[in-house]
Motif scaffolding. Structure first.
Motif, PDB file in Angstrom:
ATOM      1  N   PHE A   1       0.800  -1.228   0.000  1.00  0.00           N
ATOM      2  CA  PHE A   1       0.000   0.000   0.000  1.00  0.00           C
ATOM      3  C   PHE A   1       0.834   1.282   0.000  1.00  0.00           C
ATOM      4  CE2 PHE A   1      -3.259  -2.957   1.188  1.00  0.00           C
ATOM      5  CZ  PHE A   1      -4.479  -2.354   0.910  1.00  0.00           C
ATOM      6  N   ASP A   2       2.114   1.197   0.346  1.00  0.00           N
ATOM      7  CA  ASP A   2       2.905   2.409   0.598  1.00  0.00           C
ATOM      8  C   ASP A   2       2.930   3.378  -0.582  1.00  0.00           C
ATOM      9  OD1 ASP A   2       3.468   1.827   3.214  1.00  0.00           O
ATOM     10  OD2 ASP A   2       5.467   0.998   2.835  1.00  0.00           O
ATOM     11  N   SER A   3       3.033   2.871  -1.801  1.00  0.00           N
ATOM     12  CA  SER A   3       3.080   3.778  -2.949  1.00  0.00           C
ATOM     13  C   SER A   3       1.753   4.503  -3.137  1.00  0.00           C
ATOM     14  CB  SER A   3       3.448   3.004  -4.227  1.00  0.00           C
ATOM     15  OG  SER A   3       2.459   2.038  -4.544  1.00  0.00           O
ATOM     16  N   TYR A   4       0.644   3.864  -2.761  1.00  0.00           N
ATOM     17  CA  TYR A   4      -0.671   4.492  -2.864  1.00  0.00           C
ATOM     18  C   TYR A   4      -0.833   5.589  -1.805  1.00  0.00           C
ATOM     19  CZ  TYR A   4      -1.860   0.516  -5.844  1.00  0.00           C
ATOM     20  OH  TYR A   4      -1.889  -0.418  -6.853  1.00  0.00           O
ATOM     21  N   PHE A   5      -0.271   5.338  -0.621  1.00  0.00           N
ATOM     22  CA  PHE A   5      -0.284   6.377   0.416  1.00  0.00           C
ATOM     23  C   PHE A   5       0.589   7.567   0.000  1.00  0.00           C
ATOM     24  CE2 PHE A   5      -0.841   2.716   3.661  1.00  0.00           C
ATOM     25  CZ  PHE A   5      -2.217   2.745   3.504  1.00  0.00           C
ATOM     26  N   ALA A   6       1.741   7.251  -0.591  1.00  0.00           N
ATOM     27  CA  ALA A   6       2.716   8.298  -0.921  1.00  0.00           C
ATOM     28  C   ALA A   6       2.166   9.296  -1.922  1.00  0.00           C
ATOM     29  CB  ALA A   6       4.006   7.662  -1.444  1.00  0.00           C
ATOM     30  N   ASP A   7       1.399   8.834  -2.917  1.00  0.00           N
ATOM     31  CA  ASP A   7       0.905   9.763  -3.940  1.00  0.00           C
ATOM     32  C   ASP A   7      -0.546  10.201  -3.697  1.00  0.00           C
ATOM     33  OD1 ASP A   7      -0.688   7.627  -4.812  1.00  0.00           O
ATOM     34  OD2 ASP A   7       0.602   7.148  -6.517  1.00  0.00           O
ATOM     35  N   GLY A   8      -1.114   9.782  -2.560  1.00  0.00           N
ATOM     36  CA  GLY A   8      -2.434  10.276  -2.181  1.00  0.00           C
ATOM     37  C   GLY A   8      -3.607   9.553  -2.797  1.00  0.00           C
ATOM     38  N   ARG A   9      -3.347   8.482  -3.558  1.00  0.00           N
ATOM     39  CA  ARG A   9      -4.484   7.736  -4.107  1.00  0.00           C
ATOM     40  C   ARG A   9      -5.332   7.119  -2.998  1.00  0.00           C
ATOM     41  NH1 ARG A   9      -1.559   3.817  -8.219  1.00  0.00           N
ATOM     42  NH2 ARG A   9       0.156   4.214  -6.751  1.00  0.00           N
ATOM     43  N   ILE A  10      -4.658   6.723  -1.904  1.00  0.00           N
ATOM     44  CA  ILE A  10      -5.350   6.254  -0.700  1.00  0.00           C
ATOM     45  C   ILE A  10      -4.890   7.144   0.449  1.00  0.00           C
ATOM     46  CG2 ILE A  10      -5.762   4.322   0.872  1.00  0.00           C
ATOM     47  CD1 ILE A  10      -5.009   2.418  -1.390  1.00  0.00           C
ATOM     48  N   ILE A  11      -5.814   7.562   1.289  1.00  0.00           N
ATOM     49  CA  ILE A  11      -5.491   8.445   2.419  1.00  0.00           C
ATOM     50  C   ILE A  11      -5.181   7.574   3.630  1.00  0.00           C
ATOM     51  CG2 ILE A  11      -6.322  10.302   3.908  1.00  0.00           C
ATOM     52  CD1 ILE A  11      -8.331  10.902   1.551  1.00  0.00           C
ATOM     53  N   ASP A  12      -3.997   7.724   4.181  1.00  0.00           N
ATOM     54  CA  ASP A  12      -3.623   6.927   5.357  1.00  0.00           C
ATOM     55  C   ASP A  12      -3.894   7.725   6.627  1.00  0.00           C
ATOM     56  OD1 ASP A  12      -1.576   8.617   4.375  1.00  0.00           O
ATOM     57  OD2 ASP A  12      -0.088   7.608   5.605  1.00  0.00           O
ATOM     58  N   HIS A  13      -4.682   7.130   7.493  1.00  0.00           N
ATOM     59  CA  HIS A  13      -4.980   7.723   8.801  1.00  0.00           C
ATOM     60  C   HIS A  13      -4.084   7.019   9.811  1.00  0.00           C
ATOM     61  CE1 HIS A  13      -6.817   9.674  12.073  1.00  0.00           C
ATOM     62  NE2 HIS A  13      -7.837   8.853  12.296  1.00  0.00           N
ATOM     63  N   ARG A  14      -3.000   7.690  10.235  1.00  0.00           N
ATOM     64  CA  ARG A  14      -1.981   7.049  11.056  1.00  0.00           C
ATOM     65  C   ARG A  14      -2.347   7.129  12.531  1.00  0.00           C
ATOM     66  NH1 ARG A  14       1.971   4.946   8.243  1.00  0.00           N
ATOM     67  NH2 ARG A  14       1.981   5.499   6.046  1.00  0.00           N
ATOM     68  N   LEU A  15      -2.305   5.975  13.187  1.00  0.00           N
ATOM     69  CA  LEU A  15      -2.723   5.856  14.579  1.00  0.00           C
ATOM     70  C   LEU A  15      -1.612   5.213  15.402  1.00  0.00           C
ATOM     71  CD1 LEU A  15      -6.271   4.656  13.667  1.00  0.00           C
ATOM     72  CD2 LEU A  15      -5.774   6.804  14.826  1.00  0.00           C
ATOM     73  N   GLU A  16      -1.760   5.293  16.711  1.00  0.00           N
ATOM     74  CA  GLU A  16      -0.701   4.856  17.628  1.00  0.00           C
ATOM     75  C   GLU A  16      -0.441   3.364  17.570  1.00  0.00           C
ATOM     76  OE1 GLU A  16       0.132   4.888  22.462  1.00  0.00           O
ATOM     77  OE2 GLU A  16      -1.538   6.016  21.616  1.00  0.00           O
ATOM     78  N   ASN A  17      -1.507   2.572  17.448  1.00  0.00           N
ATOM     79  CA  ASN A  17      -1.344   1.118  17.459  1.00  0.00           C
ATOM     80  C   ASN A  17      -2.591   0.454  16.883  1.00  0.00           C
ATOM     81  OD1 ASN A  17      -3.304   1.042  19.625  1.00  0.00           O
ATOM     82  ND2 ASN A  17      -1.641   1.559  21.035  1.00  0.00           N
ATOM     83  N   GLU A  18      -2.549  -0.877  16.817  1.00  0.00           N
ATOM     84  CA  GLU A  18      -3.664  -1.636  16.256  1.00  0.00           C
ATOM     85  C   GLU A  18      -4.931  -1.499  17.091  1.00  0.00           C
ATOM     86  OE1 GLU A  18       0.175  -3.539  14.938  1.00  0.00           O
ATOM     87  OE2 GLU A  18      -0.630  -2.766  16.827  1.00  0.00           O
ATOM     88  N   GLY A  19      -4.753  -1.377  18.411  1.00  0.00           N
ATOM     89  CA  GLY A  19      -5.915  -1.198  19.277  1.00  0.00           C
ATOM     90  C   GLY A  19      -6.691   0.059  18.941  1.00  0.00           C
ATOM     91  N   LYS A  20      -5.982   1.127  18.554  1.00  0.00           N
ATOM     92  CA  LYS A  20      -6.653   2.373  18.183  1.00  0.00           C
ATOM     93  C   LYS A  20      -7.452   2.203  16.896  1.00  0.00           C
ATOM     94  CE  LYS A  20      -5.324   5.265  21.422  1.00  0.00           C
ATOM     95  NZ  LYS A  20      -6.296   5.942  22.310  1.00  0.00           N
TER      96      LYS A  20
END
Length: 248
Positions: free
Chosen positions: A149-168
């Protein structure tokens, strides 16, 4: 003369003992993050051990090494590894550590990691790959790498919502503030089963299946052969499978 014979006898006895069992005496500092990430590890003070501690307990019995766990937040743990203040990352894959200043050296694989997309049940849809999430927001863990997924996050095709951990991620999915997140399948299944979340959360099929290995700091490369030998033995006799089965 008697003293010489005694010393010689003691030396031979020690040599025979070493031949019968491992003579390693390394104390190895093993990365274990703060918080809880079942079934792999639980919060400090929890009576449950988790797969990492269980596996390293039997590995240490085979190799003769002593294990010390270092509990720090994930990103700080990676920095401590690079600085040589942590000797072992217990479960990882080279694809996740390509950007590390100290790539480390890796054991043979001892299990696999399956990553899945976990949905709020009301938002579930069958997916085939990252392209199905174009324009959508996907929950991820800050500091993790997602090669698919990283290349999709990098160019904005997919929006990554970054959180502290899996529990969040699970917390926001349950609250309806997130529709989907990338998450470890073992963790998702454990939480769904233990917390009875089957009606609220739904996991898709795995989008990534990677071999899991132990990463050693280069300063500890001497311990790698005996760990590989121990892993091979514990895989062949079914010990590692039995440990994982206890948490499923």
């Amino acid at each position: 003369m008697k003293q010489f014979v005694f010393c010689l006898f003691a030396a031979i006895s020690a040599m025979l003992l070493c031949m019968a069992q491992p003579c390693a005496a390394d104390t190895l500092r093993v990365m274990l993050h703060t918080g809880s990430f079942p079934p792999y590890f639980f919060a400090e003070g929890d009576s449950r051990t988790g797969t990492i501690k269980d596996i390293f307990s039997v590995l240490a019995r085979e190799t003769g090494d002593s294990i010390e766990y270092v509990r720090v937040p994930f990103n700080r743990a990676l920095l401590k590894f690079e600085a040589g203040q942590i000797d072992i990352e217990p479960m990882t894959n080279p694809a996740w550590r390509r950007n590390s200043k100290v790539p480390g050296i890796y054991s043979i694989p001892y299990t696999v990691s399956r990553e899945t997309v976990l949905f709020n049940s009301s938002s579930y849809f069958p997916f085939h790959g990252p392209e199905d999430f174009w324009g959508k927001t996907v929950g991820v863990v800050r500091g993790y790498r997602y090669p698919e997924f990283d290349s999709y996050f990098a160019d904005g095709r997919i929006i990554d919502h970054r959180l502290e951990n899996e529990g969040k991620i699970i917390q926001l999915l349950l609250a309806g503030r997130l529709d989907q997140g990338l998450i470890n399948l073992d963790f998702a299944n454990y939480r769904i089963k233990k917390d009875k979340l089957g009606s609220q959360l739904k996991a898709g099929g795995p989008f990534s299946v990677l071999d899991i290995m132990i990463r050693f700091h280069p300063s500890k490369k001497n311990v790698l052969p005996r760990f590989n030998k121990a892993i091979e033995k514990l895989l062949n006799d079914g010990t590692i499978k039995r440990i994982y089965d206890q948490y499923r």
